[in-house]
Scaffold this motif. Structure first.
Motif, PDB file in Angstrom:
ATOM      1  N   THR A  76       5.955  -6.905  -2.266  1.00 32.66           N
ATOM      2  CA  THR A  76       5.817  -6.716  -3.709  1.00 32.66           C
ATOM      3  C   THR A  76       5.714  -5.230  -4.029  1.00 32.66           C
ATOM      4  O   THR A  76       4.779  -4.573  -3.591  1.00 32.66           O
ATOM      5  N   PRO A  77       6.661  -4.675  -4.800  1.00 36.06           N
ATOM      6  CA  PRO A  77       6.529  -3.275  -5.206  1.00 36.06           C
ATOM      7  C   PRO A  77       5.455  -3.137  -6.284  1.00 36.06           C
ATOM      8  O   PRO A  77       5.191  -4.075  -7.034  1.00 36.06           O
ATOM      9  N   VAL A  78       4.832  -1.976  -6.352  1.00 38.69           N
ATOM     10  CA  VAL A  78       3.725  -1.728  -7.279  1.00 38.69           C
ATOM     11  C   VAL A  78       3.912  -0.361  -7.918  1.00 38.69           C
ATOM     12  O   VAL A  78       4.444   0.556  -7.286  1.00 38.69           O
ATOM     13  N   SER A  79       3.464  -0.207  -9.149  1.00 44.14           N
ATOM     14  CA  SER A  79       3.399   1.102  -9.801  1.00 44.14           C
ATOM     15  C   SER A  79       1.939   1.428 -10.048  1.00 44.14           C
ATOM     16  O   SER A  79       1.149   0.541 -10.384  1.00 44.14           O
ATOM     17  N   CYS A  80       1.565   2.701  -9.867  1.00 47.58           N
ATOM     18  CA  CYS A  80       0.174   3.115 -10.035  1.00 47.58           C
ATOM     19  C   CYS A  80       0.093   4.402 -10.840  1.00 47.58           C
ATOM     20  O   CYS A  80       1.004   5.230 -10.794  1.00 47.58           O
ATOM     21  N   ALA A  81      -1.028   4.555 -11.529  1.00 48.70           N
ATOM     22  CA  ALA A  81      -1.349   5.793 -12.223  1.00 48.70           C
ATOM     23  C   ALA A  81      -2.612   6.352 -11.580  1.00 48.70           C
ATOM     24  O   ALA A  81      -3.596   5.641 -11.396  1.00 48.70           O
ATOM     25  N   VAL A  82      -2.549   7.632 -11.209  1.00 47.75           N
ATOM     26  CA  VAL A  82      -3.669   8.301 -10.562  1.00 47.75           C
ATOM     27  C   VAL A  82      -4.091   9.454 -11.461  1.00 47.75           C
ATOM     28  O   VAL A  82      -3.253  10.148 -12.035  1.00 47.75           O
ATOM     29  N   GLU A  83      -5.395   9.658 -11.594  1.00 50.01           N
ATOM     30  CA  GLU A  83      -5.889  10.713 -12.467  1.00 50.01           C
ATOM     31  C   GLU A  83      -6.847  11.640 -11.744  1.00 50.01           C
ATOM     32  O   GLU A  83      -7.490  11.248 -10.772  1.00 50.01           O
ATOM     33  N   ALA A  84      -6.912  12.864 -12.235  1.00 45.58           N
ATOM     34  CA  ALA A  84      -7.862  13.853 -11.740  1.00 45.58           C
ATOM     35  C   ALA A  84      -8.795  14.199 -12.896  1.00 45.58           C
ATOM     36  O   ALA A  84      -8.356  14.354 -14.038  1.00 45.58           O
ATOM     37  N   LEU A  85     -10.086  14.322 -12.591  1.00 48.23           N
ATOM     38  CA  LEU A  85     -11.088  14.611 -13.611  1.00 48.23           C
ATOM     39  C   LEU A  85     -11.802  15.916 -13.295  1.00 48.23           C
ATOM     40  O   LEU A  85     -11.957  16.282 -12.127  1.00 48.23           O
ATOM     41  N   ASN A  86     -12.276  16.599 -14.352  1.00 48.40           N
ATOM     42  CA  ASN A  86     -13.086  17.796 -14.143  1.00 48.40           C
ATOM     43  C   ASN A  86     -14.566  17.416 -14.191  1.00 48.40           C
ATOM     44  O   ASN A  86     -14.911  16.241 -14.279  1.00 48.40           O
ATOM     45  N   SER A  87     -15.450  18.395 -14.178  1.00 53.30           N
ATOM     46  CA  SER A  87     -16.890  18.122 -14.133  1.00 53.30           C
ATOM     47  C   SER A  87     -17.406  17.458 -15.409  1.00 53.30           C
ATOM     48  O   SER A  87     -18.469  16.845 -15.403  1.00 53.30           O
ATOM     49  N   ALA A  88     -16.672  17.564 -16.512  1.00 48.90           N
ATOM     50  CA  ALA A  88     -17.065  16.910 -17.765  1.00 48.90           C
ATOM     51  C   ALA A  88     -16.409  15.530 -17.900  1.00 48.90           C
ATOM     52  O   ALA A  88     -16.432  14.939 -18.975  1.00 48.90           O
ATOM     53  N   LEU A  99       5.345   2.583  -5.918  1.00 47.95           N
ATOM     54  CA  LEU A  99       5.122   2.387  -4.489  1.00 47.95           C
ATOM     55  C   LEU A  99       6.072   1.297  -4.011  1.00 47.95           C
ATOM     56  O   LEU A  99       6.129   0.219  -4.607  1.00 47.95           O
ATOM     57  N   PRO A 100       6.821   1.556  -2.952  1.00 51.44           N
ATOM     58  CA  PRO A 100       7.784   0.551  -2.477  1.00 51.44           C
ATOM     59  C   PRO A 100       7.073  -0.658  -1.883  1.00 51.44           C
ATOM     60  O   PRO A 100       5.904  -0.590  -1.510  1.00 51.44           O
ATOM     61  N   ALA A 101       7.797  -1.743  -1.795  1.00 49.28           N
ATOM     62  CA  ALA A 101       7.260  -2.960  -1.179  1.00 49.28           C
ATOM     63  C   ALA A 101       6.953  -2.686   0.287  1.00 49.28           C
ATOM     64  O   ALA A 101       7.660  -1.929   0.958  1.00 49.28           O
ATOM     65  N   SER A 102       5.892  -3.282   0.761  1.00 45.75           N
ATOM     66  CA  SER A 102       5.475  -3.091   2.148  1.00 45.75           C
ATOM     67  C   SER A 102       5.420  -4.444   2.848  1.00 45.75           C
ATOM     68  O   SER A 102       5.288  -5.481   2.204  1.00 45.75           O
ATOM     69  N   GLU A 103       5.510  -4.408   4.149  1.00 47.78           N
ATOM     70  CA  GLU A 103       5.386  -5.638   4.930  1.00 47.78           C
ATOM     71  C   GLU A 103       3.919  -6.012   5.146  1.00 47.78           C
ATOM     72  O   GLU A 103       3.611  -7.135   5.518  1.00 47.78           O
ATOM     73  N   ARG A 104       3.027  -5.047   4.928  1.00 45.96           N
ATOM     74  CA  ARG A 104       1.593  -5.304   5.104  1.00 45.96           C
ATOM     75  C   ARG A 104       0.942  -5.602   3.761  1.00 45.96           C
ATOM     76  O   ARG A 104       1.367  -5.102   2.729  1.00 45.96           O
ATOM     77  N   ARG A 105      -0.106  -6.388   3.791  1.00 39.39           N
ATOM     78  CA  ARG A 105      -0.821  -6.752   2.571  1.00 39.39           C
ATOM     79  C   ARG A 105      -1.576  -5.559   1.984  1.00 39.39           C
ATOM     80  O   ARG A 105      -1.604  -5.385   0.773  1.00 39.39           O
ATOM     81  N   THR A 106      -2.175  -4.732   2.830  1.00 42.07           N
ATOM     82  CA  THR A 106      -2.940  -3.570   2.365  1.00 42.07           C
ATOM     83  C   THR A 106      -2.319  -2.307   2.920  1.00 42.07           C
ATOM     84  O   THR A 106      -2.096  -2.203   4.131  1.00 42.07           O
ATOM     85  N   GLU A 107      -2.028  -1.377   2.050  1.00 43.71           N
ATOM     86  CA  GLU A 107      -1.412  -0.085   2.406  1.00 43.71           C
ATOM     87  C   GLU A 107      -2.285   1.040   1.883  1.00 43.71           C
ATOM     88  O   GLU A 107      -2.825   0.962   0.788  1.00 43.71           O
ATOM     89  N   THR A 108      -2.381   2.109   2.647  1.00 48.19           N
ATOM     90  CA  THR A 108      -3.086   3.317   2.202  1.00 48.19           C
ATOM     91  C   THR A 108      -2.053   4.326   1.723  1.00 48.19           C
ATOM     92  O   THR A 108      -1.018   4.508   2.357  1.00 48.19           O
TER      93      THR A 108
END
Length: 130
Positions: A76-88, A99-108
């Motif tokens: 199953t291919p997945v799309s993700c949004a990643v964010e960076a935050l400052n001290s406030a 993210l492309p489809a993987s053969e494994r259930r959990t991917e890092t």
């Protein structure tokens, strides 16, 4: 007439037809609710998608690497949004990726995010099925 009947009135007795109709209506509602709950639990088109933040590394004042896990059905291919935050806790960087489809259930995954100022943390905002 008893004292309570005189004070509060007498309740109307339900006829056999009314009682049977009430039972049939109650059973229809019960069957409908049961089928609805069952269909939600057995819907094969629903795919469970989970994410977990593992960490981050601040590369410099304008870059952070975010490390996260995505758990989804293999293939199953997945799309993700990643964010960076400052001290406030203001968003100073944002990146969406497919993210492309993987053969494994959990991917890092490790994703580099460019920022407008020095970040203090990075994390997955959300992931979805495209």
């Amino acid at each position: 007439m008893t004292h309570l009947e005189a004070r509060y009135g007498r309740t109307r007795a339900w006829s056999r037809r009314e009682r049977a109709l009430g039972i049939v209506a109650g059973l229809a509602v019960l069957v409908t609710a049961t089928l609805w709950v069952w269909s939600l639990g057995t819907d094969l088109s629903r795919t469970t998608l989970q994410t977990r933040d593992l960490g981050f590394e601040i590369v410099d004042d304008s870059t952070i690497e975010v490390v996260f896990e995505v758990t989804v059905e293999p293939g199953t291919p997945v799309s993700c949004a990643v964010e960076a935050l400052n001290s406030a806790y203001t968003i100073v960087g944002w990146r969406e990726t497919d993210l492309p489809a993987s053969e494994r259930r959990t991917e890092t995954h490790v994703l580099e995010v460019r920022t407008t100022e020095r970040p203090t943390t990075g994390l997955v905002s959300e992931c979805w099925l495209p």
